[in-house]
Design a protein around this motif. Structure first.
Motif, PDB file in Angstrom:
ATOM      1  N   GLN A  88      44.801  36.979  37.381  1.00  0.00           N
ATOM      2  CA  GLN A  88      45.713  35.842  37.388  1.00  0.00           C
ATOM      3  C   GLN A  88      46.423  35.604  38.713  1.00  0.00           C
ATOM      4  OE1 GLN A  88      49.393  36.209  35.230  1.00  0.00           O
ATOM      5  NE2 GLN A  88      49.428  34.053  34.667  1.00  0.00           N
ATOM      6  N   PHE A  89      47.076  36.638  39.250  1.00  0.00           N
ATOM      7  CA  PHE A  89      47.948  36.399  40.398  1.00  0.00           C
ATOM      8  C   PHE A  89      47.206  36.100  41.699  1.00  0.00           C
ATOM      9  CE2 PHE A  89      51.092  37.660  37.430  1.00  0.00           C
ATOM     10  CZ  PHE A  89      52.221  36.958  37.831  1.00  0.00           C
ATOM     11  N   PRO A  90      46.143  36.835  42.052  1.00  0.00           N
ATOM     12  CA  PRO A  90      45.383  36.421  43.241  1.00  0.00           C
ATOM     13  C   PRO A  90      44.792  35.015  43.085  1.00  0.00           C
ATOM     14  CG  PRO A  90      44.842  38.672  42.659  1.00  0.00           C
ATOM     15  CD  PRO A  90      45.652  38.122  41.524  1.00  0.00           C
ATOM     16  N   LEU A  91      44.332  34.684  41.844  1.00  0.00           N
ATOM     17  CA  LEU A  91      43.776  33.343  41.610  1.00  0.00           C
ATOM     18  C   LEU A  91      44.868  32.286  41.765  1.00  0.00           C
ATOM     19  CD1 LEU A  91      41.329  31.646  40.835  1.00  0.00           C
ATOM     20  CD2 LEU A  91      41.825  32.119  38.422  1.00  0.00           C
ATOM     21  N   TRP A  92      46.046  32.555  41.220  1.00  0.00           N
ATOM     22  CA  TRP A  92      47.184  31.625  41.348  1.00  0.00           C
ATOM     23  C   TRP A  92      47.554  31.419  42.815  1.00  0.00           C
ATOM     24  CZ3 TRP A  92      52.785  33.296  41.631  1.00  0.00           C
ATOM     25  CH2 TRP A  92      53.659  32.205  41.578  1.00  0.00           C
ATOM     26  N   GLU A  93      47.690  32.526  43.558  1.00  0.00           N
ATOM     27  CA  GLU A  93      48.063  32.429  44.973  1.00  0.00           C
ATOM     28  C   GLU A  93      46.971  31.712  45.783  1.00  0.00           C
ATOM     29  OE1 GLU A  93      50.963  33.318  46.137  1.00  0.00           O
ATOM     30  OE2 GLU A  93      51.752  35.038  45.019  1.00  0.00           O
ATOM     31  N   SER A  94      45.694  31.999  45.458  1.00  0.00           N
ATOM     32  CA  SER A  94      44.581  31.366  46.188  1.00  0.00           C
ATOM     33  C   SER A  94      44.509  29.868  45.909  1.00  0.00           C
ATOM     34  CB  SER A  94      43.244  32.012  45.789  1.00  0.00           C
ATOM     35  OG  SER A  94      43.238  33.382  46.129  1.00  0.00           O
ATOM     36  N   LEU A  95      44.711  29.485  44.642  1.00  0.00           N
ATOM     37  CA  LEU A  95      44.699  28.059  44.288  1.00  0.00           C
ATOM     38  C   LEU A  95      45.836  27.315  44.971  1.00  0.00           C
ATOM     39  CD1 LEU A  95      43.866  28.312  40.468  1.00  0.00           C
ATOM     40  CD2 LEU A  95      42.384  27.336  42.241  1.00  0.00           C
ATOM     41  N   LYS A  96      47.010  27.938  45.025  1.00  0.00           N
ATOM     42  CA  LYS A  96      48.149  27.316  45.716  1.00  0.00           C
ATOM     43  C   LYS A  96      47.855  27.163  47.208  1.00  0.00           C
ATOM     44  CE  LYS A  96      51.585  30.015  44.573  1.00  0.00           C
ATOM     45  NZ  LYS A  96      52.989  30.480  44.639  1.00  0.00           N
ATOM     46  N   ALA A  97      47.289  28.208  47.795  1.00  0.00           N
ATOM     47  CA  ALA A  97      46.973  28.162  49.224  1.00  0.00           C
ATOM     48  C   ALA A  97      45.941  27.078  49.515  1.00  0.00           C
ATOM     49  CB  ALA A  97      46.454  29.526  49.684  1.00  0.00           C
ATOM     50  N   PHE A  98      44.909  26.967  48.654  1.00  0.00           N
ATOM     51  CA  PHE A  98      43.860  25.959  48.838  1.00  0.00           C
ATOM     52  C   PHE A  98      44.433  24.559  48.699  1.00  0.00           C
ATOM     53  CE2 PHE A  98      40.470  23.234  47.042  1.00  0.00           C
ATOM     54  CZ  PHE A  98      39.582  23.283  48.101  1.00  0.00           C
ATOM     55  N   TRP A  99      45.284  24.348  47.687  1.00  0.00           N
ATOM     56  CA  TRP A  99      45.888  23.030  47.455  1.00  0.00           C
ATOM     57  C   TRP A  99      46.810  22.653  48.616  1.00  0.00           C
ATOM     58  CZ3 TRP A  99      47.433  21.593  41.765  1.00  0.00           C
ATOM     59  CH2 TRP A  99      47.564  20.207  41.656  1.00  0.00           C
ATOM     60  N   SER A 100      47.579  23.638  49.107  1.00  0.00           N
ATOM     61  CA  SER A 100      48.466  23.402  50.259  1.00  0.00           C
ATOM     62  C   SER A 100      47.652  22.997  51.483  1.00  0.00           C
ATOM     63  CB  SER A 100      49.268  24.673  50.580  1.00  0.00           C
ATOM     64  OG  SER A 100      50.092  25.035  49.510  1.00  0.00           O
ATOM     65  N   TRP A 101      46.518  23.670  51.675  1.00  0.00           N
ATOM     66  CA  TRP A 101      45.655  23.375  52.822  1.00  0.00           C
ATOM     67  C   TRP A 101      45.065  21.966  52.724  1.00  0.00           C
ATOM     68  CZ3 TRP A 101      40.131  22.902  52.635  1.00  0.00           C
ATOM     69  CH2 TRP A 101      39.529  22.740  53.881  1.00  0.00           C
ATOM     70  N   ARG A 102      44.649  21.588  51.492  1.00  0.00           N
ATOM     71  CA  ARG A 102      44.045  20.273  51.292  1.00  0.00           C
ATOM     72  C   ARG A 102      45.038  19.134  51.539  1.00  0.00           C
ATOM     73  NH1 ARG A 102      39.103  19.471  48.661  1.00  0.00           N
ATOM     74  NH2 ARG A 102      39.582  17.305  49.192  1.00  0.00           N
TER      75      ARG A 102
END
Length: 268
Positions: free
Chosen positions: A152-166
């Motif tokens: 959960q947590f690495p996926l949550w952090e990765s999704l946030k990072a990807f969305w922030s980048w986009r």
């Protein structure tokens, strides 16, 4: 302080709003079956235990999670970042389970015995099994929560990072909540067999082989009697509760954390 308040308030919000789904999941996983465990009757049975344990449990998790992330500080672009989040989440779960497990034992027994008051169940456990009875299922809970958090947590952090980048700026609270819902639902699905084992161990009669807390033995027993269907009993209410919970919990946590930091900066 901000981590404790944000995590605690987020945890209370989730546990109380989604309690009925948790009751349905527990009854689906119970050895006596859904209808004998209470069906759709008394779906708030055990809510006092959840209410009392929720704030300190969530606060303990996030204090530990944020501290370990800070202690293992790495550059945000580092390939070690997911590992840092995994270690922080695992440490958070080990600490939080010291509070969560007694609350969970009482809550789950109340959920499948709706006619018995929560305090009476608590008293019975202490009288029959002592403090050890309140911690029955600690190992199985940790063995469920660590794989869950590792997903959960690495996926949550990765999704946030990807969305922030986009979008070229940090995600808003609602976007963090959407990422939390997706990450939580996926993690819930893949760890359901471990959740079933934990439920069986906590609900087993004192002195039985299942009550000893052997996770592999509990899983084998479910597999032998109910097959794959038994191992994934309650998967849909579990996914629904944790997806919604991830949306509320992680969104509330980010929003409250930001507000408290802002208040802290404005204070003299």
């Amino acid at each position: 302080m901000s981590d404790m308040m944000a995590g605690g308030l987020a945890g209370v919000s989730v546990d109380l709003i989604l309690f009925p789904l948790d009751t349905i999941k527990t009854r689906l996983q119970s050895p006596q079956g859904f209808n004998k465990a209470g069906g759709f009757q008394g779906i708030y049975a055990g809510v006092p235990s959840a209410a009392i344990g929720s704030f300190p449990n969530a606060a303990a998790f996030f204090i530990t999670y944020e501290y370990v992330k800070w202690f293992l500080h790495t550059d945000s672009s580092s390939y070690l970042t997911p590992m840092k989040h995994m270690l922080a989440a695992s440490a958070g779960e080990v600490v939080a389970c010291l509070i969560r497990v007694p609350s969970e034992v009482v809550k789950q027994r109340a959920q499948v015995s709706a006619s018995t008051r929560t305090f009476q169940i608590f008293s019975n456990i202490l009288h029959e099994e002592g403090i050890q009875g309140l911690y029955r299922g600690y190992k199985s809970t940790v063995l469920r929560e660590i794989p869950f958090s590792l997903v959960q947590f690495p996926l949550w952090e990765s999704l946030k990072a990807f969305w922030s980048w986009r979008q070229d700026h940090v995600v808003d609270s609602w976007q963090s909540a959407v990422c939390g819902a997706f990450a939580g639902g996926f993690a819930a699905a893949v760890t359901t067999p471990l959740d079933v084992a934990k439920t069986r161990i906590m609900l087993a009669k004192a002195g039985s082989s299942t009550a000893s807390g052997n996770v592999l033995s509990a899983l084998h027993g479910v597999w032998r009697s109910q097959g794959l269907t038994g191992l994934f009993a309650g998967v849909f209410p579990r996914m629904a509760a944790i997806s919604l919970g991830g949306f509320i919990f992680l969104g509330t946590y980010d929003q409250t954390h930001s507000l408290l930091l802002e208040v802290g900066r404005k204070s003299p």
